[in-house]
Design a protein around this motif. Structure first.
Motif: not given
Length: 408
Positions: A142-167
């Protein structure tokens, strides 16, 4: 490709944030996955800021994620201090220098190699009797974007929109060394609360300063001194011992011109949060300290950043979980020494994977030192890269072994 060579390829791709960001490096890893027949999905909840999930499925039960971010901090004002080209991995003895080498392209490269190992084991099994209930399940990068500036386009958005793949569980490969490599398996991802305090006094002619009273900048200095000894309350301490850190004076702005007694000054502060802290308690204590420090006739305003840095809560993984036990066992096996559980000094994407996504997550277990990150001459140990490759492969095996034992 050896893990060192793969790290060299990743470092050569400019993914500074702010800067070029992640599109080129995501395209590189997606090609790498396609060449090996791995399933690769680009997830882009924020346009132009891609994340990537690469999955190998061996047919059994359980789904483990190995996660890293693909962006780096910018070179910034430290460019002249670099002894080597920042975007060229340069090996000197056992050190490999390059932007993002420790934070965290070295860890990502080791995870990519471990996924290749996992896939090779699956192909070997398929050539025999095939997969069955005793076979491992799935592993995803799971290779994410934007972690260095708050994760708004990365992990935060993936979690908020239910896009994490059933881990079922995730291990983040952030550097787990501070002074020495591999200091701990970090189960706590500290959060952060960033805020401004605006001090509002009386502006006037500096020739009459003796009649105007102390200016806003001087009052702000009193606040900075008061916050140096501020110890915020932890309402419900977690299982892993850790304490918050208060960092006053991250920014100071104020003043108009020479000849003008300043009527406004802003000081900006951050608190590194730990599990069990509440936003309400912290705000109350901050407000009480400001009121107690400033004179009654001096007004003030407290405002919090609107991004995730305004309040990013800390999260904690229990040491009893299968993924925590597998990680600690694998680390001791590969490194030849016990590796304790501890709290990571900073924040990681665990905040969103675990706090929002509800997925048990190890906050940090990776090569490198956070003490060399975000500055000139960032480096990772060559030996550490090779240890990381073996450690992640061993962790995968131990994880699925533990899951089988729990089902038995």
């Amino acid at each position: 490709m050896d893990v060192l060579d793969l790290t060299r390829e990743l470092v050569a791709i400019d993914s500074q944030n702010p800067g070029p960001q992640e599109p080129e490096i995501v395209a590189y890893v997606a090609r790498w996955a396609d060449e090996r027949g791995f399933d690769a999905r680009v997830l882009e909840p924020v346009s132009g800021r891609p994340n990537l999930v690469v999955t190998v499925d061996r047919g059994g039960q359980g789904h483990l994620g190995l996660s890293g971010h693909l962006d780096t901090k910018p070179i910034g004002d430290a460019r002249a201090e670099w002894h080597t080209p920042p975007l060229e991995l340069t090996v000197v003895g056992d050190d490999a220098f390059g932007l993002g080498s420790t934070d965290m392209k070295g860890g990502v490269a080791a995870m990519m190699r471990a996924l290749e190992d996992f896939a090779a084991g699956g192909r070997a099994a398929a050539a025999g009797v095939g997969a069955d209930a005793s076979e491992p399940g799935r592993v995803s990068l799971v290779l994410t974007a934007d972690e260095e500036q708050g994760s708004d386009a990365g992990a935060k958005a993936l979690a908020a929109e239910g896009l994490l793949p059933g881990l079922d569980d995730i291990v983040i490969g952030e550097p787990s060394g501070i002074t020495d490599p591999w200091e701990a398996v970090y189960l706590v991802s500290r959060g952060i609360c960033c805020f401004h305090i605006d001090v509002l006094a009386r502006q006037g002619h500096s020739g009459l300063s003796h009649t105007l009273g102390r200016n806003a900048t001087l009052h702000a200095a009193d606040l900075l001194h008061a916050f140096e000894s501020f110890v915020p309350t932890v309402d419900a301490p977690g299982e892993v011992a850790c304490a918050p850190t208060v960092n006053p004076g991250m920014f100071i702005t104020g003043g108009v011109s020479f000849g003008t007694w300043p009527g406004h000054c802003r000081v900006s502060m951050e608190v590194r949060l730990v599990p069990g802290m509440s936003r309400e308690t912290l705000h109350r204590e901050v407000e009480e300290l400001v009121r107690a420090t400033l004179p009654a006739d001096v007004d003030f305003r407290i405002s919090y950043l609107e991004s995730g840095q305004g309040w990013m809560p800390a999260v904690e993984l229990s040491p009893t979980t299968a993924v925590a036990r597998a990680a600690q066992s694998a680390a001791e096996s590969v490194l030849g020494k016990p590796v304790p559980f501890a709290a990571f000094p900073g924040g990681t994407d665990a905040t969103y994977f675990m706090g929002q996504g509800g997925i048990p997550t190890i906050a940090s277990l990776g090569p490198g030192w956070i003490s060399v990150a975000h500055g000139a001459n960032e480096k990772v140990g060559v030996t550490q890269l090779r240890q990381a490759h073996r450690l992640y492969s061993t962790l995968i095996d131990r994880y699925f072994d533990l899951r089988r034992q729990e089902r038995a």
